[in-house]
Write a protein that holds these residues in place. Structure first.
Motif, PDB file in Angstrom:
ATOM      1  N   ILE A 157       0.784  -1.231   0.063  1.00  0.00           N
ATOM      2  CA  ILE A 157       0.013  -0.171  -0.022  1.00  0.00           C
ATOM      3  C   ILE A 157       0.786   1.011  -0.120  1.00  0.00           C
ATOM      4  O   ILE A 157       0.542   1.937  -0.538  1.00  0.00           O
ATOM      5  CB  ILE A 157      -1.273  -0.085   1.329  1.00  0.00           C
ATOM      6  CG1 ILE A 157      -2.009  -1.017   0.888  1.00  0.00           C
ATOM      7  CG2 ILE A 157      -1.527   1.416   1.523  1.00  0.00           C
ATOM      8  CD1 ILE A 157      -3.061  -1.323   1.982  1.00  0.00           C
ATOM      9  N   SER A 158       1.993   1.168   0.657  1.00  0.00           N
ATOM     10  CA  SER A 158       2.853   2.348   0.638  1.00  0.00           C
ATOM     11  C   SER A 158       3.573   2.758  -0.580  1.00  0.00           C
ATOM     12  O   SER A 158       3.927   3.967  -1.030  1.00  0.00           O
ATOM     13  CB  SER A 158       4.026   2.064   1.759  1.00  0.00           C
ATOM     14  OG  SER A 158       4.807   1.070   1.271  1.00  0.00           O
ATOM     15  N   GLN A 159       3.656   1.563  -1.638  1.00  0.00           N
ATOM     16  CA  GLN A 159       4.142   1.892  -2.841  1.00  0.00           C
ATOM     17  C   GLN A 159       2.771   2.315  -3.890  1.00  0.00           C
ATOM     18  O   GLN A 159       3.046   2.585  -5.024  1.00  0.00           O
ATOM     19  CB  GLN A 159       4.716   0.464  -3.339  1.00  0.00           C
ATOM     20  CG  GLN A 159       5.700   0.069  -2.546  1.00  0.00           C
ATOM     21  CD  GLN A 159       6.026  -1.448  -3.079  1.00  0.00           C
ATOM     22  OE1 GLN A 159       6.871  -1.510  -4.309  1.00  0.00           O
ATOM     23  NE2 GLN A 159       6.308  -2.262  -2.408  1.00  0.00           N
ATOM     24  N   THR A 160       1.585   2.056  -3.543  1.00  0.00           N
ATOM     25  CA  THR A 160       0.441   2.326  -4.411  1.00  0.00           C
ATOM     26  C   THR A 160       0.210   3.875  -4.662  1.00  0.00           C
ATOM     27  O   THR A 160       0.643   4.538  -3.484  1.00  0.00           O
ATOM     28  CB  THR A 160      -0.829   1.644  -3.776  1.00  0.00           C
ATOM     29  OG1 THR A 160      -0.652   0.306  -3.596  1.00  0.00           O
ATOM     30  CG2 THR A 160      -1.974   1.866  -4.606  1.00  0.00           C
ATOM     31  N   LYS A 161       0.018   4.256  -5.686  1.00  0.00           N
ATOM     32  CA  LYS A 161      -0.092   5.650  -5.933  1.00  0.00           C
ATOM     33  C   LYS A 161      -1.523   6.014  -6.070  1.00  0.00           C
ATOM     34  O   LYS A 161      -2.184   5.991  -6.950  1.00  0.00           O
ATOM     35  CB  LYS A 161       0.481   6.094  -7.440  1.00  0.00           C
ATOM     36  CG  LYS A 161       1.886   5.737  -7.584  1.00  0.00           C
ATOM     37  CD  LYS A 161       2.916   6.880  -6.653  1.00  0.00           C
ATOM     38  CE  LYS A 161       4.280   6.541  -7.172  1.00  0.00           C
ATOM     39  NZ  LYS A 161       4.768   5.081  -6.655  1.00  0.00           N
ATOM     40  N   PHE A 162      -2.277   6.336  -4.977  1.00  0.00           N
ATOM     41  CA  PHE A 162      -3.576   6.642  -4.843  1.00  0.00           C
ATOM     42  C   PHE A 162      -3.619   8.062  -5.313  1.00  0.00           C
ATOM     43  O   PHE A 162      -2.777   8.950  -5.415  1.00  0.00           O
ATOM     44  CB  PHE A 162      -4.047   6.726  -3.687  1.00  0.00           C
ATOM     45  CG  PHE A 162      -3.981   5.328  -2.803  1.00  0.00           C
ATOM     46  CD1 PHE A 162      -5.134   4.556  -2.920  1.00  0.00           C
ATOM     47  CD2 PHE A 162      -2.942   4.797  -2.090  1.00  0.00           C
ATOM     48  CE1 PHE A 162      -5.037   3.194  -2.463  1.00  0.00           C
ATOM     49  CE2 PHE A 162      -2.802   3.670  -1.538  1.00  0.00           C
ATOM     50  CZ  PHE A 162      -3.848   2.855  -1.738  1.00  0.00           C
ATOM     51  N   ASP A 163      -4.562   8.520  -6.169  1.00  0.00           N
ATOM     52  CA  ASP A 163      -4.993   9.871  -6.505  1.00  0.00           C
ATOM     53  C   ASP A 163      -5.357  10.959  -5.721  1.00  0.00           C
ATOM     54  O   ASP A 163      -5.363  10.768  -4.390  1.00  0.00           O
ATOM     55  CB  ASP A 163      -6.046   9.763  -7.793  1.00  0.00           C
ATOM     56  CG  ASP A 163      -7.359   9.436  -7.316  1.00  0.00           C
ATOM     57  OD1 ASP A 163      -7.679   9.686  -6.012  1.00  0.00           O
ATOM     58  OD2 ASP A 163      -8.423   9.440  -8.102  1.00  0.00           O
ATOM     59  N   ALA A 164      -5.534  12.167  -6.148  1.00  0.00           N
ATOM     60  CA  ALA A 164      -5.823  13.211  -5.379  1.00  0.00           C
ATOM     61  C   ALA A 164      -7.096  13.026  -4.272  1.00  0.00           C
ATOM     62  O   ALA A 164      -7.085  13.639  -3.446  1.00  0.00           O
ATOM     63  CB  ALA A 164      -6.305  14.557  -6.127  1.00  0.00           C
ATOM     64  N   ASN A 165      -7.897  12.144  -4.632  1.00  0.00           N
ATOM     65  CA  ASN A 165      -8.923  11.997  -3.659  1.00  0.00           C
ATOM     66  C   ASN A 165      -8.779  10.494  -2.909  1.00  0.00           C
ATOM     67  O   ASN A 165      -9.545   9.839  -2.487  1.00  0.00           O
ATOM     68  CB  ASN A 165     -10.304  11.488  -4.452  1.00  0.00           C
ATOM     69  CG  ASN A 165     -10.710  12.555  -5.326  1.00  0.00           C
ATOM     70  OD1 ASN A 165     -10.726  13.951  -4.648  1.00  0.00           O
ATOM     71  ND2 ASN A 165     -11.115  12.566  -6.672  1.00  0.00           N
ATOM     72  N   GLY A 166      -7.328  10.097  -2.902  1.00  0.00           N
ATOM     73  CA  GLY A 166      -6.888   8.973  -2.223  1.00  0.00           C
ATOM     74  C   GLY A 166      -7.454   7.503  -2.566  1.00  0.00           C
ATOM     75  O   GLY A 166      -7.740   6.717  -1.971  1.00  0.00           O
TER      76      GLY A 166
END
Lengths: 136, 136
Positions: free
Chosen positions: B15-24
């Motif tokens: 999860i720390s490597q996952t790129k969530f967008d501006a809305n998470g």
């Protein structure tokens, strides 16, 4: 499976029913004829219109903020065979004839970071180098 | 194909490597074992964590602004068989064992508005009624 583009007025009607998000985008999934998910990217109304009218897949590049005619640089084009919007009209699934590979890493599919008990592990290897894809 | 959940620390690392967008959020695609794309929805970090830890697919509902444990109301659960993130780590593809149907309309897949020369035409019909799905 062959794709027959609708007339421009029909495409406009489809686009008028499409629910673009606050940024004017929908999600677009490309799947090959064997069922492999190649990639997920984005389309604005112009990209969706061009794709449906020409049968050549065109995305919207969020990073470059421009139309992204898939394969324009790399040669790895996507030709539309079938397009279906989803129940709430904010995503499109495209069955495509993919020339070569879909991923900029040279892999057939962008989805290769497999979740394993030991963390992420590559589930596929590049079929072509970045130099061959972009060095021309 | 069986899914073995990683330990919580391994999931946290993913999860720390996952790129969530501006809305998470990231996009999440569910595909069945026959290659059929069932649906596209969204996950925040909590939804992705729960999905990877439990093997039961949990989305984030943007309309309800809450975790959406697929099938909690309808019974049409999704059990994870395989999960792969894409090259830029902002989308996840899940191969799932889908109980019944994925779409709230009672269709197996949400992608049923087919583009034809005459406009959008349904490519599949409901297998179960909304009453049966939600009337319990």
């Amino acid at each position: 499976m062959t794709y027959t583009p609708p007339a421009p007025a029909v495409v406009d009607d489809i686009i008028s029913q499409t629910k673009f998000d606050a940024n004017g985008l929908i999600s677009a999934i490309a799947q090959d004829t064997k069922g492999v998910i190649l990639m997920l990217a984005w389309m604005n109304a112009d990209a969706l219109r061009e794709t449906l009218l020409t049968g050549r897949v065109c995305y919207w590049s969020r990073s470059r903020k421009s139309l992204w005619r898939k394969g324009e640089t790399s040669g790895q084009q996507q030709h539309l065979l079938e397009a279906r919007l989803d129940c709430d009209m904010d995503a499109v699934l495209m069955i495509v004839d993919q020339t070569g590979v879909a991923c900029h890493t040279g892999r057939r599919s962008c989805f290769y970071h497999g979740v394993t008990p030991d963390g992420l592990r590559d589930t596929s290897q590049p079929e072509i180098s970045a130099e061959e894809l972009y060095g021309r």
